[in-house]
Design a protein around this motif. Structure first.
Motif, PDB file in Angstrom:
ATOM      1  N   MET A   1       0.852  -1.171   0.000  1.00  0.00           N
ATOM      2  CA  MET A   1       0.000   0.000   0.000  1.00  0.00           C
ATOM      3  C   MET A   1       0.899   1.236   0.000  1.00  0.00           C
ATOM      4  N   ASN A   2       0.569   2.210  -0.842  1.00  0.00           N
ATOM      5  CA  ASN A   2       1.397   3.407  -0.916  1.00  0.00           C
ATOM      6  C   ASN A   2       1.142   4.333   0.285  1.00  0.00           C
ATOM      7  N   LYS A   3       1.968   5.360   0.401  1.00  0.00           N
ATOM      8  CA  LYS A   3       1.888   6.251   1.568  1.00  0.00           C
ATOM      9  C   LYS A   3       0.538   6.940   1.670  1.00  0.00           C
ATOM     10  N   ARG A   4      -0.007   7.332   0.549  1.00  0.00           N
ATOM     11  CA  ARG A   4      -1.307   8.027   0.555  1.00  0.00           C
ATOM     12  C   ARG A   4      -2.387   7.104   1.108  1.00  0.00           C
ATOM     13  N   LEU A   5      -2.436   5.870   0.645  1.00  0.00           N
ATOM     14  CA  LEU A   5      -3.449   4.928   1.128  1.00  0.00           C
ATOM     15  C   LEU A   5      -3.210   4.569   2.590  1.00  0.00           C
ATOM     16  N   THR A   6      -1.956   4.536   3.021  1.00  0.00           N
ATOM     17  CA  THR A   6      -1.666   4.273   4.429  1.00  0.00           C
ATOM     18  C   THR A   6      -2.199   5.408   5.299  1.00  0.00           C
ATOM     19  N   ARG A   7      -2.021   6.636   4.865  1.00  0.00           N
ATOM     20  CA  ARG A   7      -2.565   7.781   5.620  1.00  0.00           C
ATOM     21  C   ARG A   7      -4.092   7.725   5.668  1.00  0.00           C
ATOM     22  N   ILE A   8      -4.708   7.373   4.556  1.00  0.00           N
ATOM     23  CA  ILE A   8      -6.164   7.258   4.531  1.00  0.00           C
ATOM     24  C   ILE A   8      -6.620   6.140   5.461  1.00  0.00           C
ATOM     25  N   SER A   9      -5.916   5.025   5.471  1.00  0.00           N
ATOM     26  CA  SER A   9      -6.245   3.906   6.348  1.00  0.00           C
ATOM     27  C   SER A   9      -6.204   4.329   7.816  1.00  0.00           C
ATOM     28  N   LYS A  47     -10.091  16.751   4.456  1.00  0.00           N
ATOM     29  CA  LYS A  47      -9.374  15.603   3.903  1.00  0.00           C
ATOM     30  C   LYS A  47      -9.764  15.453   2.436  1.00  0.00           C
ATOM     31  N   SER A  48      -8.896  14.855   1.669  1.00  0.00           N
ATOM     32  CA  SER A  48      -9.183  14.620   0.258  1.00  0.00           C
ATOM     33  C   SER A  48      -9.203  13.114   0.032  1.00  0.00           C
ATOM     34  N   ILE A  49     -10.399  12.542   0.056  1.00  0.00           N
ATOM     35  CA  ILE A  49     -10.578  11.095  -0.048  1.00  0.00           C
ATOM     36  C   ILE A  49     -11.655  10.814  -1.092  1.00  0.00           C
ATOM     37  N   THR A  50     -11.468   9.756  -1.861  1.00  0.00           N
ATOM     38  CA  THR A  50     -12.485   9.334  -2.819  1.00  0.00           C
ATOM     39  C   THR A  50     -13.055   7.985  -2.401  1.00  0.00           C
ATOM     40  N   VAL A  51     -14.202   7.651  -2.945  1.00  0.00           N
ATOM     41  CA  VAL A  51     -14.811   6.346  -2.686  1.00  0.00           C
ATOM     42  C   VAL A  51     -13.878   5.241  -3.175  1.00  0.00           C
ATOM     43  N   GLN A  53     -10.640   5.269  -3.294  1.00  0.00           N
ATOM     44  CA  GLN A  53      -9.545   5.110  -2.333  1.00  0.00           C
ATOM     45  C   GLN A  53      -9.996   4.325  -1.105  1.00  0.00           C
ATOM     46  N   VAL A  54     -11.212   4.570  -0.651  1.00  0.00           N
ATOM     47  CA  VAL A  54     -11.742   3.813   0.489  1.00  0.00           C
ATOM     48  C   VAL A  54     -11.779   2.330   0.137  1.00  0.00           C
ATOM     49  N   HIS A  55     -12.264   2.001  -1.043  1.00  0.00           N
ATOM     50  CA  HIS A  55     -12.323   0.604  -1.477  1.00  0.00           C
ATOM     51  C   HIS A  55     -10.920   0.006  -1.613  1.00  0.00           C
ATOM     52  N   GLN A  56      -9.955   0.793  -2.084  1.00  0.00           N
ATOM     53  CA  GLN A  56      -8.578   0.315  -2.190  1.00  0.00           C
ATOM     54  C   GLN A  56      -7.988   0.027  -0.812  1.00  0.00           C
ATOM     55  N   VAL A  57      -8.279   0.878   0.162  1.00  0.00           N
ATOM     56  CA  VAL A  57      -7.790   0.664   1.526  1.00  0.00           C
ATOM     57  C   VAL A  57      -8.377  -0.622   2.102  1.00  0.00           C
ATOM     58  N   VAL A  58      -9.668  -0.824   1.914  1.00  0.00           N
ATOM     59  CA  VAL A  58     -10.318  -2.038   2.434  1.00  0.00           C
ATOM     60  C   VAL A  58      -9.688  -3.277   1.805  1.00  0.00           C
ATOM     61  N   ALA A  59      -9.447  -3.238   0.511  1.00  0.00           N
ATOM     62  CA  ALA A  59      -8.894  -4.398  -0.196  1.00  0.00           C
ATOM     63  C   ALA A  59      -7.396  -4.567   0.035  1.00  0.00           C
ATOM     64  N   GLY A  60      -6.719  -3.514   0.491  1.00  0.00           N
ATOM     65  CA  GLY A  60      -5.274  -3.535   0.552  1.00  0.00           C
ATOM     66  C   GLY A  60      -4.642  -4.143   1.784  1.00  0.00           C
ATOM     67  N   HIS A  61      -5.431  -4.582   2.738  1.00  0.00           N
ATOM     68  CA  HIS A  61      -4.880  -5.149   3.970  1.00  0.00           C
ATOM     69  C   HIS A  61      -4.966  -6.668   3.961  1.00  0.00           C
ATOM     70  N   GLU A  62      -3.857  -7.323   4.277  1.00  0.00           N
ATOM     71  CA  GLU A  62      -3.872  -8.785   4.394  1.00  0.00           C
ATOM     72  C   GLU A  62      -4.752  -9.210   5.562  1.00  0.00           C
ATOM     73  N   THR A  63      -4.562  -8.544   6.693  1.00  0.00           N
ATOM     74  CA  THR A  63      -5.428  -8.748   7.854  1.00  0.00           C
ATOM     75  C   THR A  63      -6.485  -7.653   7.795  1.00  0.00           C
ATOM     76  N   PRO A  64      -7.736  -8.014   7.593  1.00  0.00           N
ATOM     77  CA  PRO A  64      -8.771  -6.992   7.410  1.00  0.00           C
ATOM     78  C   PRO A  64      -8.910  -6.049   8.605  1.00  0.00           C
ATOM     79  N   LEU A  65      -8.900  -4.762   8.319  1.00  0.00           N
ATOM     80  CA  LEU A  65      -9.160  -3.740   9.331  1.00  0.00           C
ATOM     81  C   LEU A  65     -10.551  -3.167   9.180  1.00  0.00           C
ATOM     82  N   PHE A  66     -11.099  -3.308   7.971  1.00  0.00           N
ATOM     83  CA  PHE A  66     -12.408  -2.749   7.649  1.00  0.00           C
ATOM     84  C   PHE A  66     -13.223  -3.791   6.890  1.00  0.00           C
TER      85      PHE A  66
END
Length: 78
Positions: A1-9, A47-51, A53-66
């Motif tokens: 996950m890139n830095k931007r998605l990590t901050r959003i997470s 904050k500058s977040i898109t839908v 990006q939210v979906h990418q954050v949810v999908a981007g974790h091996e251990t689900p956080l969301f």
């Protein structure tokens, strides 16, 4: 996950687990919030977040956080 998605997470974790009221968000009885409402209120609070990006954050974790609802319209912190 890139830095931007990590901050959003990290932001989503804070909002969904600790302070939804800080952006005027209300969780339902099961702890879910509308993804569209979350994005709208996050953007209104500076904050500058898109839908997407939210979906990418949810999908981007091996251990689900969301979790997303079956229709992808609601999100909750696990």
């Amino acid at each position: 996950m890139n830095k931007r998605l990590t901050r959003i997470s990290k932001y989503l974790t804070f909002i969904l687990r600790h302070e939804p009221q800080s952006i005027g968000l209300t969780l339902d009885a099961d702890g879910f919030a509308s993804v569209d409402e979350l994005v709208t209120k996050a953007n209104a609070s500076g904050k500058s977040i898109t839908v997407e990006q939210v979906h990418q954050v949810v999908a981007g974790h091996e251990t689900p956080l969301f979790a997303l609802s079956d229709d992808g319209q609601r999100i909750q912190a696990l």
